[in-house]
Design a protein around this motif. Structure first.
Motif, PDB file in Angstrom:
ATOM      1  N   UNK A   1      -7.127   7.629  -2.717  1.00 14.36           N
ATOM      2  CA  UNK A   1      -7.389   6.279  -2.242  1.00 14.36           C
ATOM      3  C   UNK A   1      -6.194   5.684  -1.532  1.00 14.36           C
ATOM      4  N   UNK A   2      -4.992   6.011  -2.038  1.00 13.50           N
ATOM      5  CA  UNK A   2      -3.768   5.508  -1.416  1.00 13.50           C
ATOM      6  C   UNK A   2      -3.564   6.063  -0.027  1.00 13.50           C
ATOM      7  N   UNK A   3      -3.828   7.364   0.154  1.00 10.94           N
ATOM      8  CA  UNK A   3      -3.682   7.987   1.476  1.00 10.94           C
ATOM      9  C   UNK A   3      -4.639   7.335   2.463  1.00 10.94           C
ATOM     10  N   UNK A   4      -5.884   7.151   2.037  1.00  8.07           N
ATOM     11  CA  UNK A   4      -6.865   6.515   2.917  1.00  8.07           C
ATOM     12  C   UNK A   4      -6.467   5.068   3.226  1.00  8.07           C
ATOM     13  N   UNK A   5      -5.953   4.383   2.202  1.00  7.98           N
ATOM     14  CA  UNK A   5      -5.559   3.000   2.395  1.00  7.98           C
ATOM     15  C   UNK A   5      -4.434   2.847   3.399  1.00  7.98           C
TER      16      UNK A   5
ATOM     17  N   UNK B   1     -11.787   4.577  11.742  1.00 11.94           N
ATOM     18  CA  UNK B   1     -11.852   3.543  10.715  1.00 11.94           C
ATOM     19  C   UNK B   1     -13.212   3.529  10.027  1.00 11.94           C
ATOM     20  N   UNK B   2     -14.262   3.704  10.815  1.00 16.30           N
ATOM     21  CA  UNK B   2     -15.599   3.721  10.231  1.00 16.30           C
ATOM     22  C   UNK B   2     -15.749   4.879   9.249  1.00 16.30           C
ATOM     23  N   UNK B   3     -15.200   6.030   9.642  1.00 17.33           N
ATOM     24  CA  UNK B   3     -15.272   7.210   8.762  1.00 17.33           C
ATOM     25  C   UNK B   3     -14.473   6.973   7.483  1.00 17.33           C
ATOM     26  N   UNK B   4     -13.238   6.471   7.634  1.00 18.61           N
ATOM     27  CA  UNK B   4     -12.381   6.251   6.475  1.00 18.61           C
ATOM     28  C   UNK B   4     -12.940   5.181   5.549  1.00 18.61           C
ATOM     29  N   UNK B   5     -13.400   4.088   6.107  1.00 18.63           N
ATOM     30  CA  UNK B   5     -13.920   3.010   5.276  1.00 18.63           C
ATOM     31  C   UNK B   5     -15.217   3.410   4.591  1.00 18.63           C
ATOM     32  N   UNK B   6     -15.978   4.271   5.265  1.00 19.40           N
ATOM     33  CA  UNK B   6     -17.192   4.777   4.627  1.00 19.40           C
ATOM     34  C   UNK B   6     -16.848   5.625   3.426  1.00 19.40           C
ATOM     35  N   UNK B   7     -15.805   6.452   3.564  1.00 22.13           N
ATOM     36  CA  UNK B   7     -15.376   7.313   2.453  1.00 22.13           C
ATOM     37  C   UNK B   7     -14.607   6.512   1.420  1.00 22.13           C
ATOM     38  N   UNK B   8     -13.994   5.419   1.876  1.00 26.60           N
ATOM     39  CA  UNK B   8     -13.134   4.621   0.994  1.00 26.60           C
ATOM     40  C   UNK B   8     -13.943   3.701   0.097  1.00 26.60           C
ATOM     41  N   UNK B   9     -15.148   3.348   0.581  1.00 21.42           N
ATOM     42  CA  UNK B   9     -15.956   2.376  -0.166  1.00 21.42           C
ATOM     43  C   UNK B   9     -16.626   3.007  -1.376  1.00 21.42           C
TER      44      UNK B   9
ATOM     45  N   UNK C   1       0.825  -1.218   0.000  1.00 21.22           N
ATOM     46  CA  UNK C   1       0.000   0.000   0.000  1.00 21.22           C
ATOM     47  C   UNK C   1       0.855   1.262   0.000  1.00 21.22           C
ATOM     48  N   UNK C   2       1.864   1.273   0.850  1.00 21.86           N
ATOM     49  CA  UNK C   2       2.707   2.464   0.954  1.00 21.86           C
ATOM     50  C   UNK C   2       3.440   2.737  -0.358  1.00 21.86           C
ATOM     51  N   UNK C   3       4.010   1.679  -0.928  1.00 23.65           N
ATOM     52  CA  UNK C   3       4.786   1.849  -2.153  1.00 23.65           C
ATOM     53  C   UNK C   3       3.892   2.222  -3.329  1.00 23.65           C
ATOM     54  N   UNK C   4       2.684   1.679  -3.367  1.00 23.09           N
ATOM     55  CA  UNK C   4       1.746   2.027  -4.426  1.00 23.09           C
ATOM     56  C   UNK C   4       1.429   3.520  -4.392  1.00 23.09           C
ATOM     57  N   UNK C   5       1.172   4.038  -3.200  1.00 19.33           N
ATOM     58  CA  UNK C   5       0.863   5.458  -3.036  1.00 19.33           C
ATOM     59  C   UNK C   5       2.022   6.329  -3.485  1.00 19.33           C
ATOM     60  N   UNK C   6       3.232   6.025  -3.002  1.00 22.21           N
ATOM     61  CA  UNK C   6       4.396   6.852  -3.345  1.00 22.21           C
ATOM     62  C   UNK C   6       4.738   6.740  -4.827  1.00 22.21           C
ATOM     63  N   UNK C   7       4.558   5.567  -5.411  1.00 21.63           N
ATOM     64  CA  UNK C   7       4.811   5.399  -6.845  1.00 21.63           C
ATOM     65  C   UNK C   7       3.849   6.241  -7.670  1.00 21.63           C
ATOM     66  N   UNK C   8       2.585   6.232  -7.291  1.00 19.65           N
ATOM     67  CA  UNK C   8       1.592   7.050  -7.996  1.00 19.65           C
ATOM     68  C   UNK C   8       1.959   8.525  -7.933  1.00 19.65           C
ATOM     69  N   UNK C   9       2.494   8.960  -6.799  1.00 20.37           N
ATOM     70  CA  UNK C   9       2.907  10.359  -6.650  1.00 20.37           C
ATOM     71  C   UNK C   9       4.096  10.682  -7.555  1.00 20.37           C
ATOM     72  N   UNK C  10       5.092   9.786  -7.590  1.00 21.58           N
ATOM     73  CA  UNK C  10       6.282  10.033  -8.414  1.00 21.58           C
ATOM     74  C   UNK C  10       5.908  10.106  -9.885  1.00 21.58           C
TER      75      UNK C  10
END
Length: 617
Positions: free
Chosen positions: A564-568, A609-617, A475-484
């Motif tokens: 999505x990556x930040x939330x993940x 978590x409930x807030x994030x997963x609600x926004x993440x779904x 998850x972390x690497x996916x987020x940073x890769x998308x940013x780069x």
């Protein structure tokens, strides 16, 4: 130290067209949203080099080279970052502004080197003009002028190639240039004078052929002796602006037609090229005092698909042709041979064998038969495979007994076999050899693979880079890769990351390294793929990022990916902390205060978590 302003860099990046810039060096074809071509950084026959026009980046799936347009120019031209920006500024029409004193961004050393290169090119331009003037207008150049006119080179061609004459007086040039204001120190480094006797000109009493780079700038000279002792031809020593393995004579004049026809004629020397140009075959070039090199083949491969080798009909010329065929094949160029010969009615009859030497090369055909007959004499070609089989039979089967001659002939063909990249083409080749030699194909294959030339046979297989570890996506690497991958066009996304997740929130070391590189580039500015890659020391991680920059996965809706990556990552972090709290609660059953604190923290995490997963779904 002064440097090119961020505003200037941003404007250059904004105006850059990756396909246009990289397309000057690589022939690109569009497939879907990506442009493909043969990689200029390694030998290949199937295109694995990709260019993404939208992201202004390139990546080779074969050798893992990749980055942005600036990085490409630095790699292909072997120049520094400021020099690449300066070239791109000229191409895009951007005026360069500097910060921190308004001076050049190059370091003092780089600045001096750049100025010295410019000064050398300007010196060579002036010297070439002086040599040409002496040939055409001065009495001392009359003998040289008569010689070249007698070779059927017309005045228009002489002017087109700026051919000149270096006077016999070896002190003349030094005195002339000193009088023009050049310093002794500069002239001693100009490659125009003897190292042992710095006032003596390198060229004297020679016909002079200016050697240009592909932009048409004179970077060296070739000289043909007219009388006395010495080598027939000499070329300038290598210098800051001239590397003979990377340079081809007349490429600047041939390039337009090469691009149009995708075909090039490679000759042995100056006079042959000049003769072909005069005869209307203007896509003709020549190596410079060396065999046709891999570097020169890769240079031509940017624009050409086919090479016609026009080498002398003597033994030395044909040996050079064999080496040239191997060089072409290794570098994904199809190849044919042209052995210049006069038309039948021009060939001397029996008893006139001495005269036959006149027709061993294009320059001699021009002199003795004229432009039209030279043009027609080059129409008949023989493909490389047929030429090599014919030559091997002639050289070996007719000189030895059957078994010995057969073995030597196949050994002669082995380097060519190993220069073929395709297994299908290899099979076609050895079966054709077998058919011509009248033996079983498997016997030929055995001799080719295990013959005496095996150890020295060229091998065109790409050897992958030695990668000691792998980078595992999470998850972390996916987020940073998308940013780069998207940082150049969406710089605000990194600002959002900085506000949402500090680097301490990242546990993966590769992700941390990327975060630190992004942070450094963000502060220094501007954000770009090249800039981020230059801040990462780990070569494996750089390769990983350049690979990901070439796939569509990270370019579709970058804002959604990053959000999505930040939330993940946040969810992963909270879930990890929640699990630890549950473990600690089991251990703190008898400690009421600690249990209350842990329970309160768990409730807060559950809510987040409930807030994030609600926004993440």
């Amino acid at each position: 130290m002064p440097y090119i302003s961020r505003k200037t860099i941003d404007e250059i990046q904004e105006r850059l067209d990756a396909v246009s810039i990289i397309g000057e060096y690589v022939r690109l074809e569009r497939r879907g949203e990506t442009y493909w071509g043969l990689c200029p950084f390694h030998n290949e026959k199937t295109p694995s080099f990709s260019v993404n026009q939208e992201r202004k980046s390139y990546y080779c799936f074969g050798c893992q080279e990749g980055g942005g347009v600036v990085n490409f120019l630095m790699a292909i031209e072997k120049i520094s970052f400021p020099e690449a920006l300066t070239q791109l500024a000229k191409k895009t029409g951007v005026e360069i502004y500097y910060e921190n004193s308004g001076e050049s961004s190059l370091s003092k050393t780089e600045d001096n080197l750049s100025r010295k290169k410019d000064d050398l090119v300007e010196l060579y331009r002036r010297v070439a003009g002086s040599f040409h003037y002496i040939l055409m207008e001065k009495e001392e150049g009359r003998g040289a002028k008569n010689y070249i006119l007698e070779r059927a080179i017309n005045p228009g061609t002489i002017d087109n190639f700026n051919i000149g004459y270096a006077p016999a007086d070896r002190l003349w040039l030094y005195k002339f240039l000193i009088a023009k204001g050049y310093s002794q120190e500069f002239l001693s480094e100009s490659a125009l004078f003897s190292k042992k006797y710095p006032q003596y000109a390198f060229f004297s009493n020679r016909l002079i052929f200016p050697i240009n780079d592909r932009q048409g700038r004179t970077v060296a000279f070739g000289g043909r002796i007219l009388s006395g002792d010495g080598p027939k031809y000499i070329n300038s020593p290598e210098s800051l602006v001239y590397k003979k393995r990377d340079t081809l004579f007349a490429l600047d004049k041939a390039l337009t037609v090469i691009r149009k026809t995708r075909e090039v004629f490679v000759c042995e020397g100056f006079m042959d090229v000049i003769a072909l140009h005069q005869a209307g075959i203007s896509n003709s070039v020549a190596p410079l005092g060396t065999a046709f090199t891999d570097e020169q083949a890769r240079l031509l491969r940017r624009w050409a698909e086919k090479v016609n080798l026009v080498f002398d009909s003597d033994e030395a010329g044909q040996n050079a042709a064999v080496k040239g065929i191997i060089t072409c094949r290794k570098n994904a160029l199809s190849c044919s041979l042209i052995i210049p010969q006069a038309p039948e009615n021009e060939i001397p009859q029996d008893g006139e064998e001495k005269e036959l030497k006149k027709f061993k090369d294009p320059a001699d055909i021009l002199k003795n038969s004229g432009e039209e007959l030279l043009f027609n004499s080059l129409k008949n070609t023989i493909i490389d495979v047929d030429y090599l089989i014919t030559k091997s039979k002639k050289d070996f089967l007719n000189r030895h007994d059957d078994s010995q001659g057969m073995s030597k002939a196949i050994a002669f063909l082995s380097p060519f076999y190993y220069s073929i990249d395709s297994e299908v083409d290899k099979e076609i080749f050895y079966k054709k050899v077998a058919d011509n030699f009248g033996v079983e194909p498997q016997s030929v294959l055995h001799e080719l693979q295990f013959g005496r030339n095996r150890e020295s046979a060229p091998n065109s297989t790409i050897v992958p880079k030695n990668i000691s570890r792998t980078v595992t996506m999470n998850e972390e690497l996916f987020l940073l890769t998308a940013l780069v991958v998207n940082c150049e066009h969406y710089p605000a996304l990194f600002e959002k990351l900085r506000a949402s997740l500090p680097k301490e929130e990242f546990y993966n070391q590769d992700a941390k390294n990327i975060y630190l590189a992004l942070e450094e580039c963000f502060r220094r500015g501007p954000l770009s793929l090249d800039a981020v890659l230059s801040c990462i020391e780990d070569s494996v991680l750089r390769i990983f990022l350049t690979q990901k920059s070439a796939v569509a996965e990270f370019s579709e809706d970058p804002e959604r990916l990053v959000n999505g990556g930040i939330k993940g990552v946040k969810i992963k972090r909270l879930e990890s902390r929640r699990q630890k709290i549950i473990t600690e609660m089991k251990l703190a059953r008898n400690e009421e205060k600690n249990l209350d604190d842990l329970l309160s923290e768990k409730m807060i995490i559950d809510s987040e978590l409930q807030t994030l997963k609600g926004a993440h779904s």
